[in-house]
Design a protein around this motif. Sequence first.
Motif, short mmCIF file in Angstrom:
data_model
loop_
_atom_site.label_atom_id
_atom_site.label_comp_id
_atom_site.label_asym_id
_atom_site.label_seq_id
_atom_site.Cartn_x
_atom_site.Cartn_y
_atom_site.Cartn_z
N PHE A 342 -27.51 8.32 2.43
CA PHE A 342 -26.47 7.33 2.09
C PHE A 342 -27.17 6.02 1.75
N PHE A 343 -26.92 5.51 0.53
CA PHE A 343 -27.50 4.25 0.09
C PHE A 343 -26.39 3.22 -0.05
N MET A 344 -26.51 2.11 0.70
CA MET A 344 -25.50 1.05 0.70
C MET A 344 -26.04 -0.17 -0.01
N GLY A 345 -25.31 -0.69 -1.01
CA GLY A 345 -25.75 -1.91 -1.68
C GLY A 345 -25.45 -1.87 -3.16
N ASN A 346 -26.32 -2.55 -3.95
CA ASN A 346 -26.15 -2.60 -5.39
C ASN A 346 -27.50 -2.86 -6.05
N ASP A 347 -27.53 -2.75 -7.38
CA ASP A 347 -28.79 -2.89 -8.11
C ASP A 347 -29.35 -4.31 -8.03
N GLY A 350 -30.37 -4.79 -4.02
CA GLY A 350 -31.11 -3.71 -3.39
C GLY A 350 -30.21 -2.88 -2.48
N TYR A 351 -30.82 -1.92 -1.80
CA TYR A 351 -30.04 -0.96 -1.01
C TYR A 351 -30.62 -0.79 0.39
N SER A 352 -29.72 -0.61 1.36
CA SER A 352 -30.09 -0.11 2.68
C SER A 352 -29.79 1.37 2.68
N PHE A 353 -30.56 2.13 3.44
CA PHE A 353 -30.33 3.57 3.41
C PHE A 353 -30.41 4.19 4.80
N ILE A 354 -29.69 5.30 4.93
CA ILE A 354 -29.76 6.17 6.12
C ILE A 354 -29.91 7.59 5.60
N ILE A 355 -30.91 8.29 6.09
CA ILE A 355 -31.17 9.66 5.65
C ILE A 355 -31.27 10.54 6.89
N ALA A 375 -40.33 0.59 -0.28
CA ALA A 375 -39.25 0.57 0.71
C ALA A 375 -39.81 0.28 2.10
N ARG A 376 -38.95 -0.24 2.97
CA ARG A 376 -39.31 -0.48 4.37
C ARG A 376 -38.43 0.37 5.26
N GLY A 377 -38.96 0.72 6.41
CA GLY A 377 -38.15 1.47 7.37
C GLY A 377 -38.82 2.76 7.81
N GLY A 378 -38.14 3.47 8.65
CA GLY A 378 -38.64 4.73 9.19
C GLY A 378 -37.77 5.18 10.33
N GLY A 379 -38.25 6.13 11.09
CA GLY A 379 -37.47 6.63 12.22
C GLY A 379 -37.98 7.97 12.69
N LYS A 380 -37.09 8.74 13.25
CA LYS A 380 -37.44 10.06 13.75
C LYS A 380 -37.24 11.10 12.64
N PRO A 381 -37.79 12.30 12.81
CA PRO A 381 -37.63 13.33 11.78
C PRO A 381 -36.17 13.61 11.43
N VAL A 382 -35.25 13.51 12.42
CA VAL A 382 -33.85 13.87 12.17
C VAL A 382 -33.08 12.76 11.46
N VAL A 384 -33.76 8.64 9.45
CA VAL A 384 -34.52 7.42 9.18
C VAL A 384 -33.57 6.38 8.59
N GLN A 385 -33.94 5.10 8.77
CA GLN A 385 -33.19 3.99 8.20
C GLN A 385 -34.16 3.03 7.56
N GLY A 386 -33.69 2.30 6.54
CA GLY A 386 -34.55 1.32 5.91
C GLY A 386 -33.85 0.60 4.78
N SER A 387 -34.66 -0.07 3.97
CA SER A 387 -34.13 -0.81 2.82
C SER A 387 -35.12 -0.74 1.68
N VAL A 388 -34.60 -0.89 0.45
CA VAL A 388 -35.47 -0.82 -0.71
C VAL A 388 -34.91 -1.75 -1.79
N LYS A 389 -35.80 -2.54 -2.37
CA LYS A 389 -35.41 -3.44 -3.45
C LYS A 389 -35.67 -2.71 -4.77
N ALA A 390 -34.69 -1.97 -5.23
CA ALA A 390 -34.81 -1.18 -6.45
C ALA A 390 -33.42 -0.90 -6.99
N VAL A 391 -33.36 -0.43 -8.24
CA VAL A 391 -32.07 -0.07 -8.83
C VAL A 391 -31.79 1.40 -8.58
N LYS A 392 -30.54 1.80 -8.73
CA LYS A 392 -30.10 3.16 -8.43
C LYS A 392 -30.89 4.20 -9.21
#
Length: 403
Positions: A342-347, A350-355, A375-382, A384-392
């Motif tokens: 799930f990517f939240m945000g706009n071009d 940028g976007y925050s994400f949860i995978i 992109a920045r972020g990380g988490g456990k194998p099950v 991850v969360q983070g953010s990325v300054k990029a377009v869709k």
Amino acid sequence: MSMTETIKLYDRDAYATEFEADIIFCEPNKANDKRFDIILNQTLFFPEEGGQSPDMGILGGYRVVDVQIKNGVITHTVDTSAGDCCEVEKEAELAAGVHVQGKIDWQHRFYNMQQHSGEHIFSGIVHSRFGFENVGFHLSDSVVTMDFSGVISPEDIAEVEHEVNVAISKNIPIEVTYPSRDELAQLEYRSKIEIEGQVRIVTVPGYDVCACCAPHVKRTGEIGMLKVMNYQNYKGGVRVSILCGFRALEAFRQKCDIISELMGIFTTNQEAIVDNVTKLKAVNQSLKSELGTAKAALLDYKVAELPTDTENAVLFEGGIDTNTARNCVNALVEKYSGFSAFFMGNDEDGYSFIIGSKNADCNTVAAALRNKLGARGGGKPVMVQGSVKAVKREIEEVLKEVL
């Protein structure tokens, strides 16, 4: 290297602004080659000491950016990049044996004197009324904080504030003395630390007697006024923030400007501003709730429209809060065997994400986004969360490679 203690001219006259002195030591600052550390035989510059910020001003034609004291020796740090003298002359001007002129920033000094003298009266009244000690003091260019050893009610703080301003209005002379050891033994005075050598006592008759190294105003009337700006419970006691004199005046000018602007926005008088803001907040919360319900319904629709003949699910949506997005990902991982993103945000922003995934390591996707798009972020194998300054489009290209 052993140094003779610097003669403290500010102890002799807190109202003097200019002086002459001899440089007895000078070397380039270890952290900045455009600065020099200078020790003089005497100085008007009050160093950072006793919780108070140092004096500012000019020394030898250069701006003084810091003043420190150690074992009675005062070191002035000057910024040579901000002076008027040419580069060739600097080495000769700033050297041992050179006679220099200094000038303190009087407005900065006087404003600090107003704050410190006001603090003494406040702390003295608190001590006499409640028996609490001032166990922490900080005086910067924008705020004065006092940490007291017990909790004081808002009503009592208001009474102390009033009593301080009564003391200011009396225009009482402030006394500075250097009592002998025998005299000191008979004297009741406040002090946060054990002091070796000569003790300097600052007395506001009828209000406070305190050991202090800093410059003070001559009479309480020069403090102008004292206003409590904030207070909070702190480490079993209370932290009180105050401003005095011209700094208090400037703070209230800013507050009045804000109130005047709000009066114009709401087209109302000062007394009705809080009521108007409260009503606006309630309306805003109601609209947010309605919008959240609508966005949740729209999100449910978009989730239902996702293809089911694939292992992975990817959603891009703006205006969705993190909790809603996380709940959506948790639901998707139950339906999809691969990755659910799930990517939240706009071009533009940028976007925050949860995978998330039940069967694969989500860090592989996060690593690809980091390597390709920063992109920045990380988490456990099950998950991850983070953010990325990029377009869709860029994000989708990376996801295609990984998924």
